[in-house]
Design a protein around this motif. Sequence first.
Motif, mmCIF file in Angstrom:
data_model
loop_
_atom_site.group_PDB
_atom_site.id
_atom_site.type_symbol
_atom_site.label_atom_id
_atom_site.label_comp_id
_atom_site.label_asym_id
_atom_site.label_seq_id
_atom_site.Cartn_x
_atom_site.Cartn_y
_atom_site.Cartn_z
ATOM 1 N N PRO A 53 29.406 42.163 34.475
ATOM 2 C CA PRO A 53 29.173 43.111 33.373
ATOM 3 C C PRO A 53 30.163 44.278 33.363
ATOM 4 C CG PRO A 53 27.489 43.356 35.082
ATOM 5 C CD PRO A 53 28.280 42.133 35.420
ATOM 6 N N ASP A 54 30.848 44.491 34.494
ATOM 7 C CA ASP A 54 31.807 45.595 34.587
ATOM 8 C C ASP A 54 33.238 45.170 34.274
ATOM 9 O OD1 ASP A 54 29.712 47.240 35.464
ATOM 10 O OD2 ASP A 54 30.059 46.703 37.557
ATOM 11 N N ALA A 55 33.453 43.897 33.911
ATOM 12 C CA ALA A 55 34.817 43.390 33.768
ATOM 13 C C ALA A 55 35.616 44.167 32.714
ATOM 14 C CB ALA A 55 34.792 41.904 33.427
ATOM 15 N N LEU A 56 35.007 44.462 31.570
ATOM 16 C CA LEU A 56 35.739 45.168 30.515
ATOM 17 C C LEU A 56 36.107 46.589 30.927
ATOM 18 C CD1 LEU A 56 34.235 44.181 27.043
ATOM 19 C CD2 LEU A 56 36.599 43.974 27.796
ATOM 20 N N PHE A 78 47.335 42.862 39.397
ATOM 21 C CA PHE A 78 46.750 44.056 38.790
ATOM 22 C C PHE A 78 46.330 43.778 37.350
ATOM 23 C CE2 PHE A 78 46.771 48.255 36.803
ATOM 24 C CZ PHE A 78 46.085 49.011 37.755
ATOM 25 N N GLY A 79 45.025 43.924 37.093
ATOM 26 C CA GLY A 79 44.485 43.715 35.754
ATOM 27 C C GLY A 79 44.331 42.277 35.335
ATOM 28 N N ILE A 80 44.381 41.349 36.296
ATOM 29 C CA ILE A 80 44.301 39.919 35.991
ATOM 30 C C ILE A 80 42.881 39.398 36.282
ATOM 31 C CG2 ILE A 80 45.152 37.632 36.615
ATOM 32 C CD1 ILE A 80 47.170 39.305 35.044
ATOM 33 N N PRO A 81 42.238 38.731 35.315
ATOM 34 C CA PRO A 81 40.865 38.237 35.510
ATOM 35 C C PRO A 81 40.822 36.944 36.338
ATOM 36 C CG PRO A 81 41.352 38.660 33.179
ATOM 37 C CD PRO A 81 42.658 38.614 33.913
ATOM 38 N N LEU A 82 39.985 36.945 37.372
ATOM 39 C CA LEU A 82 39.806 35.783 38.247
ATOM 40 C C LEU A 82 38.326 35.438 38.343
ATOM 41 C CD1 LEU A 82 42.046 36.881 41.284
ATOM 42 C CD2 LEU A 82 42.750 35.515 39.306
ATOM 43 N N LEU A 83 38.041 34.165 38.589
ATOM 44 C CA LEU A 83 36.685 33.717 38.921
ATOM 45 C C LEU A 83 36.606 33.446 40.411
ATOM 46 C CD1 LEU A 83 36.063 31.235 35.966
ATOM 47 C CD2 LEU A 83 34.768 33.334 36.380
ATOM 48 N N ILE A 84 35.460 33.723 41.002
ATOM 49 C CA ILE A 84 35.285 33.579 42.441
ATOM 50 C C ILE A 84 34.063 32.701 42.709
ATOM 51 C CG2 ILE A 84 33.842 35.652 42.706
ATOM 52 C CD1 ILE A 84 35.552 36.290 45.220
ATOM 53 N N GLN A 91 29.866 42.921 45.616
ATOM 54 C CA GLN A 91 28.779 43.901 45.523
ATOM 55 C C GLN A 91 28.151 43.957 44.140
ATOM 56 O OE1 GLN A 91 30.645 47.498 47.071
ATOM 57 N NE2 GLN A 91 29.677 47.167 49.053
ATOM 58 N N GLU A 92 28.917 43.611 43.087
ATOM 59 C CA GLU A 92 28.402 43.813 41.737
ATOM 60 C C GLU A 92 27.589 42.650 41.199
ATOM 61 O OE1 GLU A 92 31.559 42.367 42.651
ATOM 62 O OE2 GLU A 92 32.530 44.039 41.641
ATOM 63 N N MET A 93 27.625 41.502 41.854
ATOM 64 C CA MET A 93 26.880 40.333 41.387
ATOM 65 C C MET A 93 26.243 39.610 42.567
ATOM 66 S SD MET A 93 29.524 38.676 38.591
ATOM 67 C CE MET A 93 30.978 39.045 39.581
ATOM 68 N N ASP A 94 25.106 38.955 42.316
ATOM 69 C CA ASP A 94 24.446 38.168 43.354
ATOM 70 C C ASP A 94 25.392 37.109 43.900
ATOM 71 O OD1 ASP A 94 22.233 39.593 42.641
ATOM 72 O OD2 ASP A 94 21.098 37.901 41.830
ATOM 73 N N CYS A 95 25.339 36.883 45.193
ATOM 74 C CA CYS A 95 26.014 35.744 45.820
ATOM 75 C C CYS A 95 24.914 34.793 46.254
ATOM 76 C CB CYS A 95 26.846 36.215 47.013
ATOM 77 S SG CYS A 95 27.608 34.876 47.947
ATOM 78 N N GLY A 121 44.025 44.993 42.619
ATOM 79 C CA GLY A 121 43.830 45.299 41.206
ATOM 80 C C GLY A 121 43.280 44.163 40.382
ATOM 81 N N ALA A 122 42.970 43.027 41.005
ATOM 82 C CA ALA A 122 42.407 41.899 40.255
ATOM 83 C C ALA A 122 41.024 42.254 39.718
ATOM 84 C CB ALA A 122 42.310 40.665 41.146
ATOM 85 N N ILE A 123 40.677 41.660 38.605
ATOM 86 C CA ILE A 123 39.362 41.850 37.995
ATOM 87 C C ILE A 123 38.521 40.609 38.288
ATOM 88 C CG2 ILE A 123 38.116 42.120 35.816
ATOM 89 C CD1 ILE A 123 40.770 43.405 34.740
ATOM 90 N N ILE A 124 37.404 40.789 38.988
ATOM 91 C CA ILE A 124 36.488 39.672 39.233
ATOM 92 C C ILE A 124 35.725 39.434 37.933
ATOM 93 C CG2 ILE A 124 34.665 38.724 40.679
ATOM 94 C CD1 ILE A 124 37.250 39.377 42.186
#
Length: 523
Positions: A53-56, A78-84, A91-95, A121-124
């Motif tokens: 929810p914090d990606a934007l 830096f500023g690149i969206p990745l999936l994990i 910390q921001e999403m359930d694992c 700087g990657a964006i999860i």
Amino acid sequence: MAVHYPDLLSTSILDLQTGIAAGHWTSVDLVNAYTARVAEANPALHAVIALNPDALSLAAACDAARAAAPAETRSPLFGIPLLIKDNISTQEMDCTAGSLALVGARTAHESTVASKLKEAGAIILGRANLSEWAYFRSWDNSSGFSGVGGQTYCAFHPQGDPSGSSSGSGSAMGAGLAAGTIGSETDGSIISPSTRNNCVGLKPTIGLVSRAGVVPISVSQDSAGPMCATVEDCAIILDAVAGPDDRDEATKRAPAARPSYLAAALDPGAIKRARIGRPKYGEKVPPAPYIQQAFDAAVDKIRAIGGVELVEVELAWTDALSEQLEKDEFQCLITEFKDGVNTYLAKLDEVPSGCRTLDDLIQFNIDHREQEMPERNAGQDMSVPPFARCRLPVYLEARERCLRHSTKEGLDKLFADYKLDAVITFSDRCLVSWLSAMAGYPLCSVPLGFLPDDVEPTKVLPLRRAPGFPFGLVMVGLPWSEAKLLSYAKAIEQVTQVRKTGKPFKAALPTTNLKDIVQSRTA
């Protein structure tokens, strides 16, 4: 001059950064584009469990930082969206490792991999689905199923098995749902879904990348690594996540000095100085004719580069030894799994389900059978007693045999006897790739081809073989040889160009592209 907008199905991280630097698009545009693509493809693929929810807001912060200091040198991520993968804690999403038992679970310390990606700087962007507990609940369960995310499908067939436990990472990358993805491997779970979904995968040497905060199977064999559209992208991610970590003892074995993996990937000419082995056919699993033909064609193209030495190699081996080591490896994994999972659960700050041990998880699955164990995914035979019990001497003997036969009497001997820099093979289940899992040695895969139209599909769903399925070329190296492997893989990628020829099945091919997002914003 007209702006060239890349196709997000096959573009590279460096191309995305070039467009950002030129002012053609922003990190916010990238997040919006990939979010739209997930919304379009995920109903068919079930590749993504959750979006951040914090990606934007994170993307907006990256754009603001660039505007404030445009000349500052930053990481390519830096500023690149990745999936994990959903067994790598953030910390921001359930694992959850795909299990409903871990929904809402919280940890005080996220994974080192996630922390290092954020430092770069990657964006999860979100969390990728997986085979629940990284496919270590039952061999009878289907690849890609989890209680949380449902059944992931291969990006190249509507009923296709995505393979391995990093199934969502592979499927998402196959459909271009992020600029890159992170998977994890114990034995085949990065390389196999990468080859099945037409992407590049890298399983690093054990100890190069920290496993802290990754839901464990095996302290001996677990590794996290990138799954991407290009070799360069894998190198960029490896540069960011590699390095020592006090939370993972294995990282203390890594060399103090590390090369630039991106620089290595940008030097495809290195293969001209290499001596590369190719195994004789028939090792462990003989290739199908179409795989053999594609592999032979790739070998011819590699040879045509000039300078590279390609030699046929053979490792002395017996069926009896294979049977013994299969038992030994399994014994090691079930022993380490129980110990590792119990330790991981005990360290969680909060577990709403109350599951704090492997026995608790087993009972949870029984109590929630409808969601956790439907139809063919009803097994948990690798977790329940007596499989999860092992006397220490038995474990130590099994581990010693696995190490000895995979290293000193296996890959080390093979590389020394033939004076090799790497070994290339026709599939991820060849003997040398299996040995690399037990040894903790690195693997890299690049797309190689697609199954022909006359292939007979399997009958069990999801399909494990069907027309159009991608397959890959796999490369094995000695410890800490990732720079070599990436440079060789780049050369192979350049002469084969397979990634660019494959398209996901229609429902998995998103229609939104970067151009759509930018033009709607500027209209």
